[in-house]
Design a protein around this motif. Structure first.
Motif, PDB file in Angstrom:
ATOM      1  N   VAL A 143       0.882  -1.211   0.037  1.00 41.72           N
ATOM      2  CA  VAL A 143       0.238   0.124  -0.191  1.00 41.72           C
ATOM      3  C   VAL A 143       0.920   1.306   0.034  1.00 41.72           C
ATOM      4  O   VAL A 143       0.520   2.440  -0.158  1.00 41.72           O
ATOM      5  N   GLY A 144       2.253   0.945   0.179  1.00 43.19           N
ATOM      6  CA  GLY A 144       3.227   2.204   0.148  1.00 43.19           C
ATOM      7  C   GLY A 144       3.108   2.868  -0.853  1.00 43.19           C
ATOM      8  O   GLY A 144       3.306   4.259  -0.959  1.00 43.19           O
ATOM      9  N   SER A 145       3.177   2.505  -2.125  1.00 38.80           N
ATOM     10  CA  SER A 145       3.120   3.110  -3.369  1.00 38.80           C
ATOM     11  C   SER A 145       1.925   3.852  -3.319  1.00 38.80           C
ATOM     12  O   SER A 145       2.096   5.257  -3.973  1.00 38.80           O
ATOM     13  N   PHE A 146       0.716   3.602  -3.091  1.00 34.09           N
ATOM     14  CA  PHE A 146      -0.306   4.207  -3.246  1.00 34.09           C
ATOM     15  C   PHE A 146      -0.284   5.373  -2.236  1.00 34.09           C
ATOM     16  O   PHE A 146      -0.799   6.646  -2.679  1.00 34.09           O
ATOM     17  N   LEU A 147       0.161   5.132  -1.269  1.00 39.88           N
ATOM     18  CA  LEU A 147       0.154   6.355  -0.218  1.00 39.88           C
ATOM     19  C   LEU A 147       1.158   7.273  -0.500  1.00 39.88           C
ATOM     20  O   LEU A 147       0.893   8.334  -0.491  1.00 39.88           O
ATOM     21  N   ASP A 148       2.185   6.900  -1.082  1.00 37.90           N
ATOM     22  CA  ASP A 148       3.460   7.866  -1.439  1.00 37.90           C
ATOM     23  C   ASP A 148       2.815   8.628  -2.724  1.00 37.90           C
ATOM     24  O   ASP A 148       3.054   9.999  -2.807  1.00 37.90           O
ATOM     25  N   VAL A 149       2.249   7.950  -3.542  1.00 38.40           N
ATOM     26  CA  VAL A 149       1.484   8.844  -4.766  1.00 38.40           C
ATOM     27  C   VAL A 149       0.886   9.987  -4.152  1.00 38.40           C
ATOM     28  O   VAL A 149       0.757  11.151  -4.628  1.00 38.40           O
ATOM     29  N   MET A 150      -0.394   9.466  -3.119  1.00 43.98           N
ATOM     30  CA  MET A 150      -1.142  10.494  -2.501  1.00 43.98           C
ATOM     31  C   MET A 150      -0.436  11.562  -2.027  1.00 43.98           C
ATOM     32  O   MET A 150      -0.586  12.729  -1.967  1.00 43.98           O
ATOM     33  N   LYS A 151       0.670  11.134  -1.126  1.00 50.74           N
ATOM     34  CA  LYS A 151       1.353  12.157  -0.231  1.00 50.74           C
ATOM     35  C   LYS A 151       2.043  12.941  -1.140  1.00 50.74           C
ATOM     36  O   LYS A 151       2.038  14.286  -0.883  1.00 50.74           O
ATOM     37  N   TYR A 152       2.748  12.687  -1.914  1.00 46.94           N
ATOM     38  CA  TYR A 152       3.567  13.734  -2.842  1.00 46.94           C
ATOM     39  C   TYR A 152       2.892  14.482  -3.743  1.00 46.94           C
ATOM     40  O   TYR A 152       3.105  15.462  -3.749  1.00 46.94           O
ATOM     41  N   ALA A 153       1.661  13.981  -4.207  1.00 49.76           N
ATOM     42  CA  ALA A 153       0.847  14.679  -4.938  1.00 49.76           C
ATOM     43  C   ALA A 153       0.342  16.022  -3.996  1.00 49.76           C
ATOM     44  O   ALA A 153       0.115  17.160  -4.597  1.00 49.76           O
ATOM     45  N   MET A 154      -0.372  15.543  -2.895  1.00 54.12           N
ATOM     46  CA  MET A 154      -0.738  16.680  -2.125  1.00 54.12           C
ATOM     47  C   MET A 154       0.204  17.589  -1.570  1.00 54.12           C
ATOM     48  O   MET A 154       0.047  18.941  -1.505  1.00 54.12           O
ATOM     49  N   LEU A 155       1.611  17.117  -1.312  1.00 50.72           N
ATOM     50  CA  LEU A 155       2.447  17.960  -0.935  1.00 50.72           C
ATOM     51  C   LEU A 155       2.842  18.996  -1.914  1.00 50.72           C
ATOM     52  O   LEU A 155       3.322  20.036  -2.036  1.00 50.72           O
ATOM     53  N   GLY A 156       2.607  18.322  -3.329  1.00 52.77           N
ATOM     54  CA  GLY A 156       2.951  19.216  -4.333  1.00 52.77           C
ATOM     55  C   GLY A 156       2.115  20.433  -4.602  1.00 52.77           C
ATOM     56  O   GLY A 156       2.662  21.286  -4.851  1.00 52.77           O
ATOM     57  N   PHE A 157       0.744  20.230  -4.301  1.00 54.82           N
ATOM     58  CA  PHE A 157      -0.226  21.247  -4.277  1.00 54.82           C
ATOM     59  C   PHE A 157       0.172  22.117  -3.218  1.00 54.82           C
ATOM     60  O   PHE A 157      -0.062  23.410  -3.385  1.00 54.82           O
ATOM     61  N   ALA A 158       0.744  21.750  -1.996  1.00 54.54           N
ATOM     62  CA  ALA A 158       0.832  22.537  -0.861  1.00 54.54           C
ATOM     63  C   ALA A 158       1.911  23.499  -1.398  1.00 54.54           C
ATOM     64  O   ALA A 158       2.014  24.766  -1.047  1.00 54.54           O
ATOM     65  N   GLY A 159       3.096  23.114  -2.101  1.00 52.59           N
ATOM     66  CA  GLY A 159       4.110  23.574  -2.617  1.00 52.59           C
ATOM     67  C   GLY A 159       3.654  24.753  -3.534  1.00 52.59           C
ATOM     68  O   GLY A 159       4.235  25.889  -3.326  1.00 52.59           O
TER      69      GLY A 159
END
Length: 858
Positions: free
Chosen positions: A260-276
């Motif tokens: 499940v880590g790959s799914f969570l990582d995609v979600m995490k970094y996508a959301m952090l990208g929008f935060a950026g």
């Protein structure tokens, strides 16, 4: 200490002006903190689940699919014989060993033929009830299944679908349907993220899920007291001579976490990208805020310099105000981030992924990261205004507030901006001419970065030109009030450019993604029209293989001229020069050549469906130097090795089945045992001439007992594709909305501060006859033209990015460029309303000013 006191006093004196900037910091930090808390909570939830469901040591077949892989295409998971359980039980250090059955290739429907399986992406799992299940579940109603007509379900599924003891369930598997009555309900002791779990008695699970008695998918091993998991693993592995995979509880949990880590990582970094992105937009807001505050306090700072304050002290004073702003906004942002994480958990629960707030995880690193980011970004944004403040001379105390613009600095800035923008557009053009997608993507990335920075740098220069153009169409109609609004927007091009740039970033991304999404839909639709000859496409929305009973029903449907099977087969290919590559082959009926029209660059595609023949794509053929007539050695996974003749080479200038390697199902069946031959993942059908409507209805009717499959004609398929891309874009637009909100706050802040800056001017205008209504209209029109300026830059830039991106996609077969003009025009018009909305509060405050007090303002 004096500098600190001065900074705190100034911060408190301008707390109203700082509020909107603090909100921008708050939103950005909240997004970062919320993302970290949410993903940490997800990790905690899954860690607890995997730890509670794994025994001390687990034995599985070496070819068993990982937890993140799709269910077996044969419809049956890899298994091991019951004799392995006996061998494991005799191993040193083993207290008990128990065989377990588990399969995700199942669909469960209730008495009304409604699918009661997981719909959130979580699996539907069927198996037998074992002692190991007591680690994670307890029976809270009824009892465990005792025969072939009994089943037990998890409590979450029962609650979600109003199931109770005595209800009938039908479980659809490749061996046939299992009709059973609910005799028990088991409740998870830890959070269940959304999986549907069914339990049968062991004999039923073996015969129905694995196809034969005496088979298991794994062995759960419990260690004797004092025996470590590592030692137990070594002892069990030694007893099995390395024939099976042996993992400790920690290794199983780690494997589950990785799944499940790959799914969570995609979600995490996508959301952090929008935060950026939100942080980037917030920088413009903070720069504008401090620039205007410094300009308004020019005389004050000049007096401070006159009585002995050094440049460093003035500079430090402004930066300390930024630190205070960063701390206030960041602390509030971290708190808001926890609330955002809880909101995301509730949202996920509403779509089927259950997450409990009991598992809410706030690591110490989260507030530290949030505070550090918020403060650092705020201080960096305030650095240039702080330097500008430090350069104010004591003589400024004798002048009016405000400092003249540095013409030389403006020319240097313009030259740098033009250079960056030109280089960026050159990179975008180069991306369109690239021969490989990887090379084009590199140029695209450079082009996006340089054009974005370039537009930001030359924003003040562009403001003068575009504001005048926009004013001709938008402001001049309002007479003198409109002309004053235009001049106000042009008065400080640097401020207007920075305010418009904040809005530009979010809208550029919206426009870019709109162009890419529309082009993908248009390209796929065009490809379907040109290449797909089948009238109907049948497949599962969740990736389940088509079970034999559903296939039989399809083949019996009336008004059908032919049905085509399509299977994916894993194999290793060895070329004539000895190079070996693992790949996936497409095994289909010969009628597939009619259902999907493929251009060949050599040979005849129909010949590829002959005995011991196959085809490859031209890219593969070029890479390995293959030509028609070559012999390829194909080792089928789970089967024999064959020598196949290359009968055709197909063109890869397509988006459907690009790179596919075709052979007939008869050829595949010759080298694969019947139980290893994959089930169909998709099927195609053609109607009798003039009977399309009747055939469509007949196919749907034949599959009515199997709700996991859908029948689509080409119109349905195109709409489904459009909806999928649309849903993805809507999620992205929603996340980009955060950046747009921050940009709107920037417009509000700019106007509010400019109103304060022009207090005396506004008083004089009111004194010579400007009404409150006209004053408010002037400020609203100024705001609107600034918003339209930002939208014009953003949409133009985004369409350029999107066009360049589409040229790269054309290398992958998506060759149609489509500009979504309704969306672009709609966003542009909406930007005018955004500007009007942003001006409501500043215009209202300006209208309430006391005329005499305003005139008397220094």
């Amino acid at each position: 200490m004096t500098v600190v006191k001065t900074s705190v006093r100034n911060f408190l004196a301008h707390k109203g002006r700082m509020a909107l900037s603090a909100v921008a910091v708050l939103l950005s930090v909240a997004f970062v903190s919320g993302t970290l808390v949410f993903t940490d909570t997800m990790n905690t939830t899954f860690d607890k689940l995997f730890a509670s469901t794994s025994s001390d040591v687990t034995v599985t077949p070496k070819g068993a699919a990982a937890a993140d892989e799709m269910p077996s295409q044969t419809g049956k998971p890899e298994s091991l014989p019951a004799s392995v359980v006996a061998r494991v039980e005799k191993s040193p250090g083993v207290k008990s060993a128990e065989g377990a059955v588990s399969s995700m290739s199942v669909t469960v429907v209730d008495s009304e033929n409604e699918n009661v399986g997981a719909t959130s992406g979580a699996p539907t799992i069927a198996g037998n009830w074992t002692r190991n299940d007591l680690r994670s579940m307890e029976i809270t109603s009824g009892h465990a299944p005792r025969g072939p007509t009994e089943v037990m379900v998890d409590a979450d599924t029962a609650d979600k679908h109003d199931l109770k003891l005595g209800d009938e369930l039908r479980t659809i598997v490749v061996t046939g349907d299992i009709n059973a009555r609910i005799v028990g309900i088991a409740t998870f002791k830890v959070t269940n993220p959304g999986a549907t779990v069914l339990y049968f008695d062991t004999d039923t699970a073996q015969r129905s899920l694995l196809g034969a008695a005496g088979l298991f998918t794994q062995v759960n091993v419990v260690a004797e007291q004092g025996v470590s998991h590592a030692q137990l693993k070594a002892d069990v592995a030694g007893s099995l001579d390395g024939a099976y995979k042996v993992q400790t509880q920690k290794e199983m949990a780690d494997a589950g976490r990785d799944s499940v880590g790959s799914f969570l990582d995609v979600m995490k970094y996508a959301m952090l990208g929008f935060a950026g992105i939100a942080f980037l937009v917030g920088i413009f807001l903070i720069v504008n805020t401090f620039s205007m505050l410094v300009a308004q306090r020019t005389r004050e700072i000049g007096l401070m310099r006159a009585i002995g304050s050094s440049r460093k002290q003035v500079n430090r004073s402004v930066l300390l105000e930024a630190v205070l702003l960063g701390i206030v906004g960041s602390v509030a942002g971290v708190a808001a981030g926890v609330g955002l994480a809880v909101g995301l958990m509730k949202l996920m629960s509403s779509i089927g992924m259950e997450l409990s707030t009991d598992d809410l995880t706030v690591k110490w690193t989260t507030p530290v990261v949030g505070l550090a980011l918020g403060v650092i970004v705020t201080v960096l944004a305030a650095y240039i205004p702080a330097r500008r403040a430090g350069k104010i001379s004591p003589m400024a105390a004798l002048r009016d507030a405000g400092t003249p613009a540095d013409g030389r600095a403006g020319r240097i800035r313009g030259a740098i901006g033009v250079l960056l923008t030109g280089g960026g557009f050159a990179a975008l053009l180069a991306s369109g001419g690239a021969e490989k997608a990887s090379e084009g993507s590199l140029f695209l990335g450079l082009g996006v970065v340089f054009t974005l920075i370039g537009f930001v740098v030359i924003g003040p220069l562009l403001a003068g030109f575009f504001v005048r153009i926009l004013s001709l169409f938008v402001l001049r109609a309002w007479g003198p009030v409109g002309r004053m609004a235009e001049r106000n927007a042009l008065r400080n091009p640097r401020r207007t450019g920075a305010t418009g740039a904040a809005l530009m970033i979010g809208l550029a991304l919206v426009a870019c993604l709109s162009v890419v999404g529309s082009s993908m839909v248009a390209s796929a639709t065009d490809e379907l029209d040109k290449s797909v000859g089948a009238d109907f496409i049948i497949q599962s929305g969740s990736g389940q293989p088509i079970v034999p009973q559903a296939q039989d029903a399809l083949e019996k449907a009336p008004h059908i001229s032919h049905i085509t099977q399509y299977k994916s087969i894993d194999a290793k290919l060895t070329t004539p020069d000895g190079k070996t590559v693992s790949d996936e082959l497409a095994a289909a009926d010969p009628t597939y050549a009619q259902d999907l029209r493929r251009e060949t660059v050599a040979g005849e595609l129909s010949a590829a469906y002959g005995k011991d023949a196959m085809s490859v794509g031209d890219k593969f053929a070029d890479e390995y130097g293959l030509k028609v007539g070559d012999e390829l050695t194909v080792a089928f996974k789970g089967g024999e090795t064959a020598e196949l003749t290359l009968a055709a080479i197909t063109s890869d200038d397509v988006s459907v089945d690009q790179g596919a390697k075709y052979l007939s199902i008869d050829t595949a069946a010759r080298y694969l045992p019947a139980d290893k031959l994959p089930k169909n993942m998709i099927m195609f059908a053609a109607a009798d001439d003039g009977k399309e409507k009747e055939a469509y209805a007949a196919l749907k009717d034949s599959l009515s007992p199997y709700p996991q499959y859908k029948v689509q004609d080409q119109t349905d398929f195109k709409q489904d594709l459009k909806d999928q891309i649309g849903q993805l874009l809507n999620i992205v637009y929603g996340l980009l909305g955060l950046a747009i909100i921050v940009a709107v706050l920037g417009v509000v802040n700019t106007l509010a501060l400019s109103v304060v800056e022009r207090t005396r001017e506004i008083g004089l205008l009111r004194a010579i006859g400007l009404s409150r209504r006209q004053l408010r209209r002037m400020i609203r029109l100024e705001s609107m033209v600034i918003a339209l300026f930002g939208a014009l830059l953003g949409l133009g830039l985004g369409m350029g990015w999107g066009t360049a991106a589409q040229q790269i996609l054309a290398l992958e077969g998506l060759g149609v460029l489509e500009i979504p003009w309704p969306t672009i025009i709609g966003v542009f018009v909406a930007s005018a309303f955004v500007g009007l909305f942003a001006a409501l509060v500043p215009a209202f405050r300006a209208g309430r000013m006391n005329v005499l007090n305003a005139i008397a303002t220094d």
